[in-house]
Design a protein around this motif. Structure first.
Motif, PDB file in Angstrom:
ATOM      1  N   SER A 146      -3.129  -1.069  -7.988  1.00 39.07           N
ATOM      2  CA  SER A 146      -2.538  -0.277  -6.901  1.00 39.07           C
ATOM      3  C   SER A 146      -3.446  -0.227  -5.675  1.00 39.07           C
ATOM      4  CB  SER A 146      -2.261   1.144  -7.382  1.00 39.07           C
ATOM      5  OG  SER A 146      -1.364   1.151  -8.466  1.00 39.07           O
ATOM      6  N   ASN A 147      -2.812  -0.278  -4.511  1.00 38.42           N
ATOM      7  CA  ASN A 147      -3.481  -0.029  -3.240  1.00 38.42           C
ATOM      8  C   ASN A 147      -2.938   1.286  -2.687  1.00 38.42           C
ATOM      9  OD1 ASN A 147      -4.739  -2.649  -3.254  1.00 38.42           O
ATOM     10  ND2 ASN A 147      -2.786  -3.502  -2.594  1.00 38.42           N
ATOM     11  N   VAL A 148      -3.827   2.248  -2.476  1.00 40.70           N
ATOM     12  CA  VAL A 148      -3.391   3.586  -2.089  1.00 40.70           C
ATOM     13  C   VAL A 148      -4.267   4.100  -0.959  1.00 40.70           C
ATOM     14  CG1 VAL A 148      -3.013   5.960  -2.858  1.00 40.70           C
ATOM     15  CG2 VAL A 148      -2.607   4.061  -4.440  1.00 40.70           C
ATOM     16  N   LYS A 149      -3.624   4.699   0.036  1.00 39.66           N
ATOM     17  CA  LYS A 149      -4.339   5.369   1.123  1.00 39.66           C
ATOM     18  C   LYS A 149      -3.929   6.836   1.125  1.00 39.66           C
ATOM     19  CE  LYS A 149      -4.797   5.479   6.188  1.00 39.66           C
ATOM     20  NZ  LYS A 149      -4.329   4.846   7.456  1.00 39.66           N
ATOM     21  N   THR A 202       0.839  -1.196   0.000  1.00 41.18           N
ATOM     22  CA  THR A 202       0.000   0.000   0.000  1.00 41.18           C
ATOM     23  C   THR A 202       0.872   1.244   0.000  1.00 41.18           C
ATOM     24  OG1 THR A 202      -1.809  -1.092   1.179  1.00 41.18           O
ATOM     25  CG2 THR A 202      -1.760   1.307   1.244  1.00 41.18           C
ATOM     26  N   ILE A 212      -9.260   7.679 -10.609  1.00 42.57           N
ATOM     27  CA  ILE A 212      -9.128   6.268 -10.253  1.00 42.57           C
ATOM     28  C   ILE A 212      -9.299   5.516 -11.569  1.00 42.57           C
ATOM     29  CG2 ILE A 212      -9.899   4.433  -8.719  1.00 42.57           C
ATOM     30  CD1 ILE A 212      -9.041   7.022  -7.282  1.00 42.57           C
ATOM     31  N   ALA A 226      -8.545   2.130  -3.414  1.00 44.20           N
ATOM     32  CA  ALA A 226      -8.157   3.470  -2.968  1.00 44.20           C
ATOM     33  C   ALA A 226      -9.008   3.877  -1.775  1.00 44.20           C
ATOM     34  CB  ALA A 226      -8.312   4.478  -4.101  1.00 44.20           C
ATOM     35  N   VAL A 281      -8.237  -1.150  -8.810  1.00 41.78           N
ATOM     36  CA  VAL A 281      -7.604  -0.301  -7.801  1.00 41.78           C
ATOM     37  C   VAL A 281      -8.330  -0.433  -6.462  1.00 41.78           C
ATOM     38  CG1 VAL A 281      -7.398   2.137  -7.130  1.00 41.78           C
ATOM     39  CG2 VAL A 281      -6.603   1.390  -9.370  1.00 41.78           C
ATOM     40  N   ILE A 315      -4.458   6.918 -10.082  1.00 38.43           N
ATOM     41  CA  ILE A 315      -4.202   5.619  -9.469  1.00 38.43           C
ATOM     42  C   ILE A 315      -4.670   4.550 -10.449  1.00 38.43           C
ATOM     43  CG2 ILE A 315      -4.598   4.172  -7.447  1.00 38.43           C
ATOM     44  CD1 ILE A 315      -5.397   6.752  -5.943  1.00 38.43           C
ATOM     45  N   VAL A 317     -13.416   2.640  -4.505  1.00 37.35           N
ATOM     46  CA  VAL A 317     -13.001   3.787  -3.697  1.00 37.35           C
ATOM     47  C   VAL A 317     -13.713   3.735  -2.356  1.00 37.35           C
ATOM     48  CG1 VAL A 317     -12.957   6.299  -3.497  1.00 37.35           C
ATOM     49  CG2 VAL A 317     -12.608   5.227  -5.727  1.00 37.35           C
TER      50      VAL A 317
END
Length: 389
Positions: free
Chosen positions: A241-244, A216, A256, A263, A261, A237, A290
């Motif tokens: 992908s893993n996004v915070k 992440t 996005i 997110a 993804v 993103i 999301v």
């Protein structure tokens, strides 16, 4: 000078000073190298290259070594790539690298074998074979660099942290005006991303994983402001992908780009809220990819002087104390949003959840009681049309 650091000195700290012109330099404190690359060439894994104030016209290659490169001060220790490639290049495995206290400027990227995305990593080009590789940037200014992909930085399959850093005035012809994270998970914390330009590009910061990953990327206390994005996005993103995103503030669009993804956006200032997020050119709305977490707001950040590049917060900014309740700034108060926190040291405790409701002849004011406050003073401008805070 001996490029390989020949002589009696054997580290582990290697000294570099642009003003040194000793013919017998060996990297010791009394016989400093004049070029950073000489110090890197002489260093062994675990060593430190200490660089004095000055301007170094070089293109640095770490050569697979796990070392720290530390400048005197990021405002005065400058590595100028002279538009002759990436300012700093790192391609190796099993790395643990620290770069601290530098301005990296005038990079032009590293050619790759791709037919389209030919030049990557204007200021910093990192390509490793293992997501456990760690490349940390701390107190860096990345500026005035160009590339087709990743004008500021390009990270391939690498982790670490980019912290206390300014990424500004970089230009891309394709994508990632500020930076590109391609695999791995380098986190961003206390980063200002400003005045980067997409000439015909897609995004300022791109985060992309080309295959499923549990890593992440955390974008924390980051300010995106006054970038020249055209029809592109501040943050894009993509793929797996893993996004915070937390404690961050934006002034334009987020994309996005793929349903794969994951997110999560929380305690951040996002213009237009979730309905402003785009996926393949379509508004995300309540898309399952999301997670629209707690604490997100859509307000004027109230910077001190945005026109002249001062993105500290005014005392009335609603980004102050708007972060996660369990997170704190250096002054001990609840976390603010954005790269610069408002220092409340020595000030009265701020009220929380202030709500003002104006009517034709009065203003109702509510806030949470604070057991540490003996009394409250309430002020309003004598200008009847002024906002109330």
């Amino acid at each position: 000078e001996n490029e390989n650091g020949a002589g009696d000195y054997n580290g582990p700290v290697w000294y570099v000073d642009a003003s040194s012109e000793l013919p017998y330099a060996n990297g010791s404190a009394s016989a400093k190298f004049s070029k950073i690359q000489y110090g890197i060439n002489a260093a062994a894994n675990g060593d430190t290259v200490t660089v004095a104030t000055g301007t170094y016209v070089e293109n640095i290659n770490f050569g697979g070594k796990n070392i720290a490169m530390i400048g005197a001060d990021r405002e005065t220790t400058i590595i100028d790539g002279d538009s002759s490639g990436s300012v700093v290049r790192i391609d190796s495995t099993e790395t643990n690298i620290l770069i601290k206290n530098f301005t990296l400027t005038n990079g032009s990227g590293t050619p790759t074998n791709d037919e389209v995305e030919t030049i990557r990593g204007g200021a910093i080009y990192v390509t490793t074979n293992n997501t456990s590789d760690v490349v940390n940037l701390d107190s860096i200014i990345i500026q005035n660099s160009t590339a087709v992909v990743g004008a500021g930085f390009y990270y391939l399959q690498s982790s670490g942290k980019i912290s206390n850093t300014i990424i500004r005035n970089n230009t891309t012809t394709f994508e990632a005006g500020a930076g590109y994270i391609n695999g791995g998970a380098p986190d961003l914390e206390n980063v200002l991303i400003t005045n980067n330009t997409l000439l015909d590009g897609r995004n300022v910061l791109r985060i992309d994983h080309t295959h499923p990953s549990s890593d992440t990327v955390v974008v924390n206390k980051t300010t995106f402001v006054n970038n020249n994005i055209g029809t592109g996005y501040l943050l894009e993103i993509e793929n797996w992908s893993n996004v915070k995103v937390i404690h961050s503030t934006f002034d334009d669009r987020i994309s996005i780009h793929s349903g794969s993804v994951s997110a999560k956006i929380m305690y951040s200032n996002v213009p237009g809220g979730i309905d402003s997020l785009y996926s393949e050119g379509v508004l995300v709305g309540d898309s399952a990819n999301v997670t629209w977490g707690s604490g997100n707001i859509d307000v004027d950040p109230m910077f001190v002087d945005a026109a002249n590049g001062d993105y500290h917060l005014l005392a009335d900014s609603r980004l102050i104390d708007a972060g996660h309740p369990d997170s704190t700034d250096a002054d001990g108060s609840r976390a603010d949003m954005g790269v610069y926190y408002y220092d409340q040291g020595g000030q009265p405790v701020r009220v929380s959840n202030l709500i003002t409701t104006p009517s034709s002849d009065n203003v109702s004011v509510k806030w949470n009681a604070n057991i540490n406050a003996a009394s409250y003073n309430v002020y309003r401008s004598t200008d009847g049309s002024a906002d109330f805070y």
